[in-house]
Structure formats: structure tokens, C-alpha cells
Scaffold this motif. Structure first.
Motif, PDB file in Angstrom:
ATOM      1  N   SER A  24       0.855  -1.189   0.000  1.00  0.00           N
ATOM      2  CA  SER A  24       0.000   0.000   0.000  1.00  0.00           C
ATOM      3  C   SER A  24       0.890   1.237   0.000  1.00  0.00           C
ATOM      4  CB  SER A  24      -0.924  -0.004   1.216  1.00  0.00           C
ATOM      5  OG  SER A  24      -0.164  -0.050   2.416  1.00  0.00           O
ATOM      6  N   VAL A  25       0.632   2.157  -0.907  1.00  0.00           N
ATOM      7  CA  VAL A  25       1.517   3.320  -1.062  1.00  0.00           C
ATOM      8  C   VAL A  25       0.750   4.637  -1.084  1.00  0.00           C
ATOM      9  CG1 VAL A  25       3.373   2.082  -2.236  1.00  0.00           C
ATOM     10  CG2 VAL A  25       1.467   2.996  -3.576  1.00  0.00           C
ATOM     11  N   ASN A  26      -0.567   4.555  -0.934  1.00  0.00           N
ATOM     12  CA  ASN A  26      -1.378   5.774  -1.051  1.00  0.00           C
ATOM     13  C   ASN A  26      -2.484   5.756   0.005  1.00  0.00           C
ATOM     14  OD1 ASN A  26      -2.106   8.241  -2.208  1.00  0.00           O
ATOM     15  ND2 ASN A  26      -3.514   7.287  -3.662  1.00  0.00           N
ATOM     16  N   GLY A  27      -2.112   5.348   1.225  1.00  0.00           N
ATOM     17  CA  GLY A  27      -3.089   5.200   2.294  1.00  0.00           C
ATOM     18  C   GLY A  27      -3.372   3.739   2.586  1.00  0.00           C
ATOM     19  N   ASP A  28      -4.130   3.474   3.637  1.00  0.00           N
ATOM     20  CA  ASP A  28      -4.505   2.108   3.998  1.00  0.00           C
ATOM     21  C   ASP A  28      -5.328   1.479   2.877  1.00  0.00           C
ATOM     22  OD1 ASP A  28      -3.368   2.820   6.397  1.00  0.00           O
ATOM     23  OD2 ASP A  28      -5.254   2.809   7.538  1.00  0.00           O
ATOM     24  N   VAL A  29      -5.210   0.162   2.752  1.00  0.00           N
ATOM     25  CA  VAL A  29      -6.020  -0.581   1.788  1.00  0.00           C
ATOM     26  C   VAL A  29      -6.772  -1.674   2.536  1.00  0.00           C
ATOM     27  CG1 VAL A  29      -6.038  -2.070  -0.245  1.00  0.00           C
ATOM     28  CG2 VAL A  29      -4.494  -0.107  -0.151  1.00  0.00           C
ATOM     29  N   HIS A  30      -8.085  -1.654   2.402  1.00  0.00           N
ATOM     30  CA  HIS A  30      -8.957  -2.605   3.081  1.00  0.00           C
ATOM     31  C   HIS A  30      -9.369  -3.714   2.115  1.00  0.00           C
ATOM     32  CE1 HIS A  30     -11.999  -4.019   5.921  1.00  0.00           C
ATOM     33  NE2 HIS A  30     -12.833  -4.092   4.895  1.00  0.00           N
ATOM     34  N   PHE A  31      -9.018  -4.947   2.461  1.00  0.00           N
ATOM     35  CA  PHE A  31      -9.450  -6.111   1.693  1.00  0.00           C
ATOM     36  C   PHE A  31     -10.711  -6.655   2.337  1.00  0.00           C
ATOM     37  CE2 PHE A  31      -4.891  -5.852   0.910  1.00  0.00           C
ATOM     38  CZ  PHE A  31      -4.802  -6.055  -0.454  1.00  0.00           C
ATOM     39  N   GLY A  32     -11.819  -6.571   1.619  1.00  0.00           N
ATOM     40  CA  GLY A  32     -13.092  -7.001   2.165  1.00  0.00           C
ATOM     41  C   GLY A  32     -13.260  -8.508   2.162  1.00  0.00           C
ATOM     42  N   ASP A  33     -14.268  -8.963   2.885  1.00  0.00           N
ATOM     43  CA  ASP A  33     -14.592 -10.388   2.954  1.00  0.00           C
ATOM     44  C   ASP A  33     -15.510 -10.735   1.784  1.00  0.00           C
ATOM     45  OD1 ASP A  33     -15.892 -12.875   3.558  1.00  0.00           O
ATOM     46  OD2 ASP A  33     -15.377 -12.608   5.670  1.00  0.00           O
ATOM     47  N   THR A  34     -14.934 -11.324   0.757  1.00  0.00           N
ATOM     48  CA  THR A  34     -15.688 -11.753  -0.416  1.00  0.00           C
ATOM     49  C   THR A  34     -15.073 -13.021  -0.967  1.00  0.00           C
ATOM     50  OG1 THR A  34     -16.357 -11.190  -2.694  1.00  0.00           O
ATOM     51  CG2 THR A  34     -14.302 -10.231  -1.899  1.00  0.00           C
ATOM     52  N   LYS A  35     -15.904 -13.865  -1.545  1.00  0.00           N
ATOM     53  CA  LYS A  35     -15.375 -15.079  -2.181  1.00  0.00           C
ATOM     54  C   LYS A  35     -14.704 -14.764  -3.512  1.00  0.00           C
ATOM     55  CE  LYS A  35     -19.759 -16.246  -4.455  1.00  0.00           C
ATOM     56  NZ  LYS A  35     -19.332 -16.009  -5.846  1.00  0.00           N
ATOM     57  N   GLU A  36     -14.964 -13.592  -4.072  1.00  0.00           N
ATOM     58  CA  GLU A  36     -14.516 -13.270  -5.424  1.00  0.00           C
ATOM     59  C   GLU A  36     -13.056 -12.830  -5.430  1.00  0.00           C
ATOM     60  OE1 GLU A  36     -16.332 -14.251  -7.591  1.00  0.00           O
ATOM     61  OE2 GLU A  36     -18.407 -14.070  -6.981  1.00  0.00           O
ATOM     62  N   GLY A  37     -12.162 -13.793  -5.476  1.00  0.00           N
ATOM     63  CA  GLY A  37     -10.748 -13.438  -5.527  1.00  0.00           C
ATOM     64  C   GLY A  37      -9.850 -14.647  -5.495  1.00  0.00           C
ATOM     65  N   GLY A  38      -8.631 -14.425  -5.952  1.00  0.00           N
ATOM     66  CA  GLY A  38      -7.603 -15.456  -5.908  1.00  0.00           C
ATOM     67  C   GLY A  38      -6.250 -14.809  -6.143  1.00  0.00           C
ATOM     68  N   PHE A  39      -5.386 -14.825  -5.136  1.00  0.00           N
ATOM     69  CA  PHE A  39      -4.074 -14.205  -5.315  1.00  0.00           C
ATOM     70  C   PHE A  39      -3.175 -15.059  -6.189  1.00  0.00           C
ATOM     71  CE2 PHE A  39      -5.926 -12.004  -1.785  1.00  0.00           C
ATOM     72  CZ  PHE A  39      -5.630 -10.697  -2.093  1.00  0.00           C
ATOM     73  N   LEU A  40      -3.516 -16.316  -6.369  1.00  0.00           N
ATOM     74  CA  LEU A  40      -3.077 -17.093  -7.521  1.00  0.00           C
ATOM     75  C   LEU A  40      -4.325 -17.806  -8.011  1.00  0.00           C
ATOM     76  CD1 LEU A  40       0.144 -19.175  -8.059  1.00  0.00           C
ATOM     77  CD2 LEU A  40      -2.011 -19.719  -9.164  1.00  0.00           C
ATOM     78  N   SER A  41      -4.810 -17.417  -9.178  1.00  0.00           N
ATOM     79  CA  SER A  41      -6.060 -17.932  -9.736  1.00  0.00           C
ATOM     80  C   SER A  41      -5.786 -18.719 -11.007  1.00  0.00           C
ATOM     81  CB  SER A  41      -7.012 -16.780 -10.079  1.00  0.00           C
ATOM     82  OG  SER A  41      -7.318 -16.023  -8.944  1.00  0.00           O
ATOM     83  N   ILE A  42      -6.498 -19.833 -11.158  1.00  0.00           N
ATOM     84  CA  ILE A  42      -6.344 -20.684 -12.338  1.00  0.00           C
ATOM     85  C   ILE A  42      -7.720 -21.106 -12.828  1.00  0.00           C
ATOM     86  CG2 ILE A  42      -5.635 -23.015 -13.076  1.00  0.00           C
ATOM     87  CD1 ILE A  42      -3.125 -22.622 -11.351  1.00  0.00           C
ATOM     88  N   ARG A  43      -7.915 -21.093 -14.142  1.00  0.00           N
ATOM     89  CA  ARG A  43      -9.103 -21.669 -14.762  1.00  0.00           C
ATOM     90  C   ARG A  43      -8.618 -22.812 -15.651  1.00  0.00           C
ATOM     91  NH1 ARG A  43     -14.645 -20.292 -15.789  1.00  0.00           N
ATOM     92  NH2 ARG A  43     -15.506 -22.248 -16.609  1.00  0.00           N
ATOM     93  N   VAL A  44      -9.000 -24.040 -15.313  1.00  0.00           N
ATOM     94  CA  VAL A  44      -8.484 -25.200 -16.041  1.00  0.00           C
ATOM     95  C   VAL A  44      -9.190 -25.364 -17.386  1.00  0.00           C
ATOM     96  CG1 VAL A  44      -7.844 -26.385 -13.904  1.00  0.00           C
ATOM     97  CG2 VAL A  44     -10.077 -26.861 -14.953  1.00  0.00           C
ATOM     98  N   ALA A  45      -8.568 -26.136 -18.262  1.00  0.00           N
ATOM     99  CA  ALA A  45      -9.163 -26.447 -19.553  1.00  0.00           C
ATOM    100  C   ALA A  45     -10.544 -27.070 -19.348  1.00  0.00           C
ATOM    101  CB  ALA A  45      -8.263 -27.410 -20.328  1.00  0.00           C
ATOM    102  N   THR A  46     -11.483 -26.763 -20.223  1.00  0.00           N
ATOM    103  CA  THR A  46     -12.875 -27.180 -20.050  1.00  0.00           C
ATOM    104  C   THR A  46     -13.026 -28.688 -19.893  1.00  0.00           C
ATOM    105  OG1 THR A  46     -13.694 -25.232 -21.229  1.00  0.00           O
ATOM    106  CG2 THR A  46     -15.146 -27.147 -21.145  1.00  0.00           C
ATOM    107  N   THR A  47     -12.235 -29.465 -20.625  1.00  0.00           N
ATOM    108  CA  THR A  47     -12.352 -30.922 -20.514  1.00  0.00           C
ATOM    109  C   THR A  47     -11.965 -31.435 -19.135  1.00  0.00           C
ATOM    110  OG1 THR A  47     -10.099 -31.174 -21.401  1.00  0.00           O
ATOM    111  CG2 THR A  47     -11.937 -31.319 -22.969  1.00  0.00           C
ATOM    112  N   MET A  48     -11.254 -30.619 -18.348  1.00  0.00           N
ATOM    113  CA  MET A  48     -10.818 -31.004 -17.008  1.00  0.00           C
ATOM    114  C   MET A  48     -11.820 -30.629 -15.922  1.00  0.00           C
ATOM    115  SD  MET A  48      -6.809 -29.870 -17.374  1.00  0.00           S
ATOM    116  CE  MET A  48      -6.432 -30.144 -15.645  1.00  0.00           C
ATOM    117  N   ASP A  49     -12.883 -29.898 -16.279  1.00  0.00           N
ATOM    118  CA  ASP A  49     -13.841 -29.443 -15.271  1.00  0.00           C
ATOM    119  C   ASP A  49     -14.376 -30.608 -14.443  1.00  0.00           C
ATOM    120  OD1 ASP A  49     -13.508 -26.942 -16.338  1.00  0.00           O
ATOM    121  OD2 ASP A  49     -15.544 -26.768 -17.147  1.00  0.00           O
ATOM    122  N   ALA A  50     -14.509 -30.377 -13.136  1.00  0.00           N
ATOM    123  CA  ALA A  50     -15.059 -31.405 -12.255  1.00  0.00           C
ATOM    124  C   ALA A  50     -16.569 -31.554 -12.415  1.00  0.00           C
ATOM    125  CB  ALA A  50     -14.720 -31.093 -10.801  1.00  0.00           C
ATOM    126  N   SER A  51     -17.212 -30.630 -13.131  1.00  0.00           N
ATOM    127  CA  SER A  51     -18.616 -30.818 -13.483  1.00  0.00           C
ATOM    128  C   SER A  51     -18.761 -31.907 -14.533  1.00  0.00           C
ATOM    129  CB  SER A  51     -19.220 -29.507 -13.996  1.00  0.00           C
ATOM    130  OG  SER A  51     -18.451 -28.994 -15.069  1.00  0.00           O
TER     131      SER A  51
END
Length: 378
Positions: free
Chosen positions: A228-255
Motif C-alpha cells: 500500500s503506497v497511497n493510504g490504507d487498503v482494506h481487503f473485504g470479505d468476499t469469495k470473489e478473488g484469488g491471489f493465484l487464480s487458475i481456470r483449467v481447460a474445459t475438458t478437465m472441469d469437475a462438473s
């Protein structure tokens, strides 16, 4: 630097395609050859000098648990194609390992945030989904799920996760690259900004790609720092995030036929989504064979072990803040405020492998990541 002899003690875990490093007194920058004195097999090594300290890097081929071996280090390059990190342009960096394409880092100004695509296994098959609309037959949901990326959905009320109207961005500024026969490195620098371009965070992501020889694996580490370089930064409580995020190939989906597993034995979304774990693995069929991708979090990472935002439709991401969202309880919160001028650090190892997590011995790969073998300069 003169030739050296090293003694390696495996400890209680098997070592396989295991990156190691050791400080070498009087070492000079450059390639070396590291030879196993028992098998005679040679591997490429590299001595890197940082702030006057010489560190020898190489990858141990294989050691059984409790085994001890000696290695001879010679001041000559080993015959190996190694890792090539090619700065194609200001907006694209190509990475190849052993002469085969592995990934490309995309960081153009038109992007909401930088990402890596493809991520290829050693058969040349991509284990991550292409951008929506680029590959016929793949799913078209969640356009912002771009292969491998870094993002979070609530930083000072800014959505730096989606690409809907009003979203924030990670603006890439520059990168640095280096490569040799043992590893290649890409360091990207960028800013997290609001929709109005107000600065929230400085981001540094260091990715190190390893040459693991003839093992059917791709291994790389990513260290992420947010300041943080421009004041405090608040990280809210949300499921929408991934500090390392991956979307696998469609054929690999667990669905479909794919499989999700975590370090505590959880199987599938119901046992892994919103749960804490040291690692999570997503595997499934791709181009006629079974492949997987494991993300391991180092225990030095903020709030380790992290919670996992992992879905049957192909998403897998690390999220230490979405505690109340994951538990469906508004009375608890994982929100966190980063004080002005301070930093958060996240460290991960990614292993792309054949088979599922059990067949690939991902638990062993995790242990050698957090508890490397002991290396002694004789």
C-alpha cells in the motif's frame, strides 16, 4: 570458484525433480555442471550472485527418503537446452523449457490485468482455458477467468476481479527477465488502480521456471508482494478473488470428468470450496490423457493455510480474506486492512503433472517445497 563437492541429505521424504539451492563461498556468476557421484548422471546448475552472495541452484533428479548422496560441481556448462525467457515485446514474454513452449506472459495496456496463457504440460497440451471465444468447444462463462492471473474483488471497495463496468485494473509498467540452463525468471511490476485510476497498491510478482530435465513435470514458483503506497487498503470479505487464480481447460472441469483434491483429503467442490488447505489440485482429461495442475502455498504466506475458491466449473484460487463468505456467516469476517506503506507477501509453487494428485505424489512435492533437503558444501 573452484570445483566443489556437495553432500545432500534427503531427510524423511522422497525427493523427485526437487529444486535446491546452497550458498557457495567465493562463487562466481555462471553455469556449472552438477554430477551425482553414485549414478554418474549430470544436471545443469547455475551460480547466481546477489548482493555479493553466491547461490548455487540445481534440480535433484531423485533421492529416496533418508538417502544421502554426494555431488560434484564442475565449472563448465552442462549440455541442456534449459529455460528461455524471451521478451518478445513490451506486452509479451514467451517461456520455453527444453526447447518446448511452456507459457506466455501477457501484459498489454488493453488488459484488465496481466495473465499467463497457455500453461502446457510436457505433452504440449494446455491445462488451462483459453480466453473466452478463442477456442471452439470451451466454456464461455466468467470472461475474466484468464488462465492464470492475480486478482481480488474488494480492495477499498474496488472490484479488481471481474471485468464488468466499473472494475479496477492492474496496470503493468515493466518487467525484468533472465534465464539459464537451470531456471528462468520473470519479474513483473504493476499498480492496482480504481476505475478512476487512483493508485491502491504496488504489485511485484516474481515467477521462477525450473528445468526439471526428463521428468514429465512443469514446475514454477511465484512470489507476490502487494504494498500500500497511497493510504490504507482494506481487503473485504468476499469469495470473489484469488491471489493465484487458475481456470483449467474445459475438458478437465469437475462438473464433467475432472477431479478436485486438497491436502486434507477433500475430494470435489463440496469438500474443498471455502476450506483451508496447504495445496489444492485440479486434474482431468486433456487431449486424450489425464493431466493435472497443483497449487501449493508456502507456510510463510500471509494467513497460511489459505481458503480455496475452487469450483466444479474449473476455477481454483487462493483467498485468505473470504472467511464469512465461504462459511455463509455474516457475523464473522476475514477482512483485513493493510496499513499505508506496509506489504503483504504470498508464495506459491505450481506443479503441472500427469495423472491425479495421488499418482503425481503432490503431497511429496509440497513437502520438498516447504522442507527442502539439507545441502552441505564439503
Amino acid at each position: 570458484m573452484t570445483d566443489k563437492t556437495l553432500q545432500v541429505q534427503a531427510g524423511p521424504h522422497q525427493r523427485l525433480a526437487c529444486p535446491v539451492r546452497v550458498v557457495i563461498d567465493g562463487g562466481a556468476e555462471g553455469p556449472v555442471t552438477v554430477t551425482d557421484t553414485k549414478t554418474g548422471k549430470s544436471s545443469p546448475g547455475y551460480c547466481a550472485v546477489d548482493d555479493g552472495t553466491a547461490i548455487l541452484h540445481w534440480v535433484i533428479d531423485k533421492l529416496q527418503a533418508d538417502e544421502e548422496r554426494t555431488y560434484q560441481v564442475r565449472l563448465e556448462a552442462c549440455a541442456s537446452e534449459g529455460v528461455v525467457v524471451d521478451a518478445v515485446s513490451d506486452t509479451q514474454v514467451d517461456v520455453s523449457i527444453g526447447g518446448a513452449q511452456f507459457t506466455t506472459y501477457h501484459c498489454g495496456p488493453e488488459l484488465a490485468r496481466p495473465y499467463c496463457y497457455p500453461l502446457n504440460d510436457t505433452d504440449g497440451s494446455c491445462v488451462t482455458r483459453a480466453n473466452v471465444g478463442d477456442k471452439p468447444g470451451e466454456t464461455t462463462d466468467h470472461e475474466h477467468h484468464r488462465s492464470l492471473w492475480v486478482a481480488y474483488g474488494e480492495a477499498n471497495d474496488t472490484d479488481n476481479w471481474s471485468e464488468i463496468e466499473g472494475h479496477g485494473r492492474t496496470v503493468h509498467h515493466r518487467y525484468e527477465t533472465s534465464d539459464n540452463q537451470t531456471f528462468g525468471q520473470l519479474t513483473g511490476y504493476g499498480d492496482w488502480v480504481t476505475v478512476g485510476e487512483d493508485l491502491l497498491l504496488k504489485e511485484t510478482r516474481e515467477i521462477r521456471f525450473y528445468n526439471v530435465g526428463d521428468h514429465p513435470l512443469r514446475v514454477f514458483d511465484m512470489d507476490l508482494t502487494l504494498q500500500s503506497v497511497n493510504g490504507d487498503v482494506h481487503f473485504g470479505d468476499t469469495k470473489e478473488g484469488g491471489f493465484l487464480s487458475i481456470r483449467v481447460a474445459t475438458t478437465m472441469d469437475a462438473s464433467g470428468d475432472g477431479r478436485i483434491e486438497n491436502s486434507f483429503g477433500g475430494i470435489g467442490e463440496a469438500e474443498c470450496w471455502g476450506k483451508r488447505a496447504n495445496w489444492c489440485d485440479y486434474s482431468g482429461p486433456v487431449d486424450g490423457h489425464w493431466a493435472g495442475i497443483a497449487v501449493m502455498e508456502h507456510p510463510d504466506t500471509f494467513r497460511s493455510p489459505t481458503y480455496w475458491h475452487v469450483r466444479n466449473y474449473g476455477l481454483m484460487g487462493t483467498n485468505p480474506f473470504g472467511v464469512g463468505a465461504f462459511q455463509g456467516n455474516p457475523d464473522i469476517s476475514g477482512a483485513y486492512t493493510l496499513p499505508d506503506g506496509e506489504s503483504l507477501s504470498f508464495s506459491y509453487r505450481v506443479v503441472i503433472h500427469p495423472g491425479d494428485a495421488q499418482e503425481a505424489r503432490i503431497a511429496d512435492h509440497y513437502m520438498q517445497y516447504i522442507n527442502p533437503p539439507q545441502v552441505i558444501v564439503i
